[in-house]
Design a protein around this motif. Structure first.
Motif, mmCIF file in Angstrom:
data_model
loop_
_atom_site.group_PDB
_atom_site.id
_atom_site.type_symbol
_atom_site.label_atom_id
_atom_site.label_comp_id
_atom_site.label_asym_id
_atom_site.label_seq_id
_atom_site.Cartn_x
_atom_site.Cartn_y
_atom_site.Cartn_z
ATOM 1 N N VAL A 202 -4.047 2.680 3.644
ATOM 2 C CA VAL A 202 -3.276 3.925 3.634
ATOM 3 C C VAL A 202 -4.194 5.115 3.370
ATOM 4 O O VAL A 202 -4.134 6.132 4.061
ATOM 5 C CB VAL A 202 -2.148 3.850 2.580
ATOM 6 C CG1 VAL A 202 -1.433 5.176 2.475
ATOM 7 C CG2 VAL A 202 -1.169 2.744 2.911
ATOM 8 N N ALA A 203 -5.073 4.998 2.392
ATOM 9 C CA ALA A 203 -5.965 6.108 2.048
ATOM 10 C C ALA A 203 -6.931 6.426 3.183
ATOM 11 O O ALA A 203 -7.283 7.588 3.398
ATOM 12 C CB ALA A 203 -6.736 5.779 0.772
ATOM 13 N N VAL A 204 -7.346 5.423 3.935
ATOM 14 C CA VAL A 204 -8.250 5.663 5.067
ATOM 15 C C VAL A 204 -7.504 6.404 6.174
ATOM 16 O O VAL A 204 -8.051 7.317 6.792
ATOM 17 C CB VAL A 204 -8.845 4.336 5.587
ATOM 18 C CG1 VAL A 204 -9.637 4.554 6.861
ATOM 19 C CG2 VAL A 204 -9.721 3.702 4.525
ATOM 20 N N VAL A 205 -6.249 6.051 6.412
ATOM 21 C CA VAL A 205 -5.454 6.742 7.422
ATOM 22 C C VAL A 205 -5.249 8.208 7.025
ATOM 23 O O VAL A 205 -5.364 9.107 7.854
ATOM 24 C CB VAL A 205 -4.096 6.032 7.640
ATOM 25 C CG1 VAL A 205 -3.209 6.825 8.574
ATOM 26 C CG2 VAL A 205 -4.310 4.637 8.177
ATOM 27 N N LEU B 213 -3.628 -0.127 -1.325
ATOM 28 C CA LEU B 213 -2.416 -0.022 -0.507
ATOM 29 C C LEU B 213 -2.759 -0.142 0.971
ATOM 30 O O LEU B 213 -3.692 0.499 1.451
ATOM 31 C CB LEU B 213 -1.718 1.308 -0.785
ATOM 32 C CG LEU B 213 -1.286 1.523 -2.227
ATOM 33 C CD1 LEU B 213 -0.754 2.919 -2.420
ATOM 34 C CD2 LEU B 213 -0.256 0.490 -2.622
ATOM 35 N N TRP B 214 -1.988 -0.957 1.680
ATOM 36 C CA TRP B 214 -2.203 -1.222 3.091
ATOM 37 C C TRP B 214 -0.922 -0.954 3.864
ATOM 38 O O TRP B 214 0.165 -0.975 3.313
ATOM 39 C CB TRP B 214 -2.638 -2.671 3.294
ATOM 40 C CG TRP B 214 -3.928 -3.000 2.611
ATOM 41 C CD1 TRP B 214 -4.093 -3.310 1.297
ATOM 42 C CD2 TRP B 214 -5.217 -3.007 3.183
ATOM 43 N NE1 TRP B 214 -5.422 -3.525 1.027
ATOM 44 C CE2 TRP B 214 -6.126 -3.357 2.174
ATOM 45 C CE3 TRP B 214 -5.701 -2.787 4.470
ATOM 46 C CZ2 TRP B 214 -7.494 -3.471 2.406
ATOM 47 C CZ3 TRP B 214 -7.057 -2.903 4.702
ATOM 48 C CH2 TRP B 214 -7.934 -3.244 3.676
ATOM 49 N N LEU B 215 -1.086 -0.745 5.165
ATOM 50 C CA LEU B 215 0.008 -0.379 6.053
ATOM 51 C C LEU B 215 -0.168 -1.147 7.363
ATOM 52 O O LEU B 215 -1.294 -1.314 7.830
ATOM 53 C CB LEU B 215 -0.073 1.127 6.303
ATOM 54 C CG LEU B 215 0.749 1.795 7.349
ATOM 55 C CD1 LEU B 215 2.188 1.824 6.901
ATOM 56 C CD2 LEU B 215 0.263 3.214 7.552
ATOM 57 N N PRO C 110 1.078 7.690 7.763
ATOM 58 C CA PRO C 110 1.218 6.620 6.769
ATOM 59 C C PRO C 110 2.581 6.542 6.096
ATOM 60 O O PRO C 110 2.912 5.511 5.518
ATOM 61 C CB PRO C 110 0.121 6.914 5.759
ATOM 62 C CG PRO C 110 -0.349 8.270 6.038
ATOM 63 C CD PRO C 110 0.066 8.646 7.410
ATOM 64 N N VAL C 111 3.383 7.593 6.149
ATOM 65 C CA VAL C 111 4.726 7.536 5.571
ATOM 66 C C VAL C 111 5.763 8.073 6.564
ATOM 67 O O VAL C 111 6.753 8.665 6.178
ATOM 68 C CB VAL C 111 4.815 8.295 4.222
ATOM 69 C CG1 VAL C 111 4.078 7.578 3.134
ATOM 70 C CG2 VAL C 111 4.345 9.725 4.370
ATOM 71 N N LYS D 105 8.225 1.010 6.822
ATOM 72 C CA LYS D 105 9.234 0.381 5.965
ATOM 73 C C LYS D 105 8.692 0.070 4.577
ATOM 74 O O LYS D 105 9.456 -0.185 3.666
ATOM 75 C CB LYS D 105 9.716 -0.928 6.603
ATOM 76 C CG LYS D 105 10.221 -0.775 8.012
ATOM 77 C CD LYS D 105 11.545 -0.062 8.066
ATOM 78 C CE LYS D 105 12.103 -0.029 9.458
ATOM 79 N NZ LYS D 105 11.912 1.176 10.202
ATOM 80 N N GLY D 106 7.370 0.076 4.414
ATOM 81 C CA GLY D 106 6.778 -0.200 3.115
ATOM 82 C C GLY D 106 5.302 -0.485 3.229
ATOM 83 O O GLY D 106 4.756 -0.586 4.323
#
Length: 186
Positions: free
Chosen positions: A11-14, A149-151, A160-161, A166-167
């Motif tokens: 998530v942070a990389v995105v 955190l991963w997505l 990312p959101v 969905k989570g």
């Protein structure tokens, strides 16, 4: 969420993927704008660029934090069969998918300098700085929770959101090749 084999991106990389291009394109556009006199004059244009930089950085850094916090709190553990995407691949995919939007934003920032010198560049650089600050905030949260955190990669297209998301999934702090916050691991 199913537990099948899925590809996951940090998530942070995105979040951090757009920071560097927007920052540098904004600085170049503001520099070009500083060379042009514009309709309002350089002084007013560069003062408005500074104000837009501050406002854009602050707004970008805090927008949708509640959604990030909600997904981080409800993150499920990543499965053994999940594939963790490399930082370099995530950055490359994000930037390739948005290269035309970045080019159009740069051209619009340079074009706006004919009216208000440097303002569009200040806005772009502010958004880049805000994304970087959001990635740093996510990194602090990941360190505090001791979970990265991963997505799912098929959800990354809208952010990312975004609505599709969905989570999040979580792993231990040592997983992947990126440090907390999405920076390169040393």
């Amino acid at each position: 969420m199913g537990r099948g084999a899925q590809s996951l991106a940090r998530v942070a990389v995105v979040v951090r993927a757009g920071a560097a291009p927007l920052w540098w394109l904004g600085l170049v556009a503001a520099g070009i704008g500083a060379l042009l006199p514009g309709l309002t004059g350089r002084r007013i244009g560069l003062l408005s660029a500074a104000a837009l930089f501050i406002v854009a950085a602050a707004v970008t850094a805090v927008v949708r934090r509640g959604r990030y916090t909600h997904f981080a709190g409800a993150a499920t553990r990543a499965g053994r069969t999940d594939f963790l995407q490399d930082r370099k691949v995530t950055l490359r995919n994000w930037r390739r998918a948005r290269r035309w939007w970045l080019l159009l934003a740069f051209l619009a920032a340079v074009g706006s300098s004919f009216a208000l010198p440097g303002a569009g560049g200040g806005l772009l650089a502010g958004v880049g700085a805000g994304l970087w600050a959001k990635a740093v905030w996510l990194g602090r949260r990941e360190r505090d929770d001791e979970a990265l955190l991963w997505l799912r990669t098929d959800w990354v297209s809208r952010g990312p959101v975004g609505k599709e998301v969905k989570g999040f999934r979580s792993t231990g702090i040592a997983a992947g090749d990126a440090a907390p916050g999405g920076a390169r691991r040393r």
